[in-house]
Design an enzyme around this catalytic site. Structure first.
Site, PDB file in Angstrom:
ATOM      1  N   LYS A 111      -4.673 -14.176  12.817  1.00  0.00           N
ATOM      2  CA  LYS A 111      -5.088 -13.872  11.442  1.00  0.00           C
ATOM      3  C   LYS A 111      -3.887 -13.894  10.504  1.00  0.00           C
ATOM      4  O   LYS A 111      -3.919 -14.548   9.452  1.00  0.00           O
ATOM      5  CB  LYS A 111      -5.771 -12.497  11.382  1.00  0.00           C
ATOM      6  CG  LYS A 111      -6.253 -12.126   9.985  1.00  0.00           C
ATOM      7  CD  LYS A 111      -6.696 -10.673   9.909  1.00  0.00           C
ATOM      8  CE  LYS A 111      -5.512  -9.754   9.756  1.00  0.00           C
ATOM      9  NZ  LYS A 111      -5.904  -8.357   9.470  1.00  0.00           N
ATOM     10  N   ASP A 134     -10.722 -11.306   8.947  1.00  0.00           N
ATOM     11  CA  ASP A 134     -10.378  -9.888   8.863  1.00  0.00           C
ATOM     12  C   ASP A 134     -11.647  -9.076   9.032  1.00  0.00           C
ATOM     13  O   ASP A 134     -12.702  -9.600   9.391  1.00  0.00           O
ATOM     14  CB  ASP A 134      -9.663  -9.587   7.540  1.00  0.00           C
ATOM     15  CG  ASP A 134     -10.625  -9.494   6.365  1.00  0.00           C
ATOM     16  OD1 ASP A 134     -11.742 -10.065   6.442  1.00  0.00           O
ATOM     17  OD2 ASP A 134     -10.270  -8.846   5.361  1.00  0.00           O
TER      18      ASP A 134
END
Length: 228
Positions: free
Chosen positions: A126, A145
């Site tokens: 991420k 997320d």
């Protein structure tokens, strides 16, 4: 109410179209002025609000301006400098280690490949995706997320449960040109409307195509269905 479209591709297209209209200026909310600041901010943002990160980095970026500064930092002092960030002691260790690796292996620069970024302490896929997209203009994947995870499942864009599998699944159905913006749109909608505990389905522009609509769930309570 809350009826998903016939195919996942059609659902993605409709969700994107409406969210682009609703949030035309959606973008990253972290404050930074260069790639190193971006990397540091994203590492600090794990399980912490962007607002809090921006408050802390306002002073941090004045004190630490290069990878060498982080590499040479006293870890306890660095932890104090980021006090207020969740897991500040652990993240101080990450930042010092990142500085050391950047100095030793990358001439103090932030690398531009997924493998090199994820080799840094505290950097997962991420974080690497964010740095690639906003630091290097390289879009290799979709940033997943907590908002993207929650909304992509609620909206029927995926049934996967882990960030890695969600990313892979979304990449199969979301046009590549929308990979970066999808994240910003879902984050914006998650913050404004589709809250984790109490989504505002009454005022949601996606309510009529959302298979998890709370309004439908209220009708179907007898069957044991829930919106989350």
């Amino acid at each position: 109410m809350g009826t998903p479209l016939d195919s996942r591709s059609a659902q993605v297209a409709e969700v994107l179209d409406r969210l682009y209209d609703e949030y035309p200026d959606a973008t990253i909310s972290l404050s930074y002025s260069n790639r190193l600041e971006l990397l540091v901010a994203v590492v600090l943002s794990a399980q912490c609000t962007d607002e809090r990160v921006n408050e802390v980095t306002a002073g941090l970026f004045e004190k630490y301006t290069t990878a060498e500064d982080y590499a040479a930092a006293d870890e306890a002092e660095l932890a104090e400098d980021i006090y207020g960030i969740t897991f500040h002691n652990n993240k101080a260790g990450y930042l010092k280690s990142i500085g050391e690796t950047l100095v030793a292996d990358h001439d103090g620069d932030v690398p531009d490949t997924m493998d090199e970024l994820t080799a840094l302490s505290g950097v997962g896929r991420k974080t690497a995706n964010v740095v690639l997209q906003h630091g290097h203009d390289v879009v290799e994947g979709i940033v997943v997320d907590t908002h993207v995870k929650r909304l992509s499942r609620r909206l029927g864009l995926t049934t996967e449960t882990t960030p890695t599998n969600i990313e892979t699944d979304l990449m199969d159905v979301v046009p590549e040109g929308d990979w970066q913006q999808l994240t910003h749109l879902l984050i914006s909608h998650g913050r404004a409307v589709c809250d984790a505990r109490n989504p505002d389905c009454d005022d949601c522009v996606l309510e009529d195509v959302c298979p998890s609509s709370k309004l439908d769930a209220e009708v179907d309570l007898a069957s044991g269905e829930t919106w989350d």
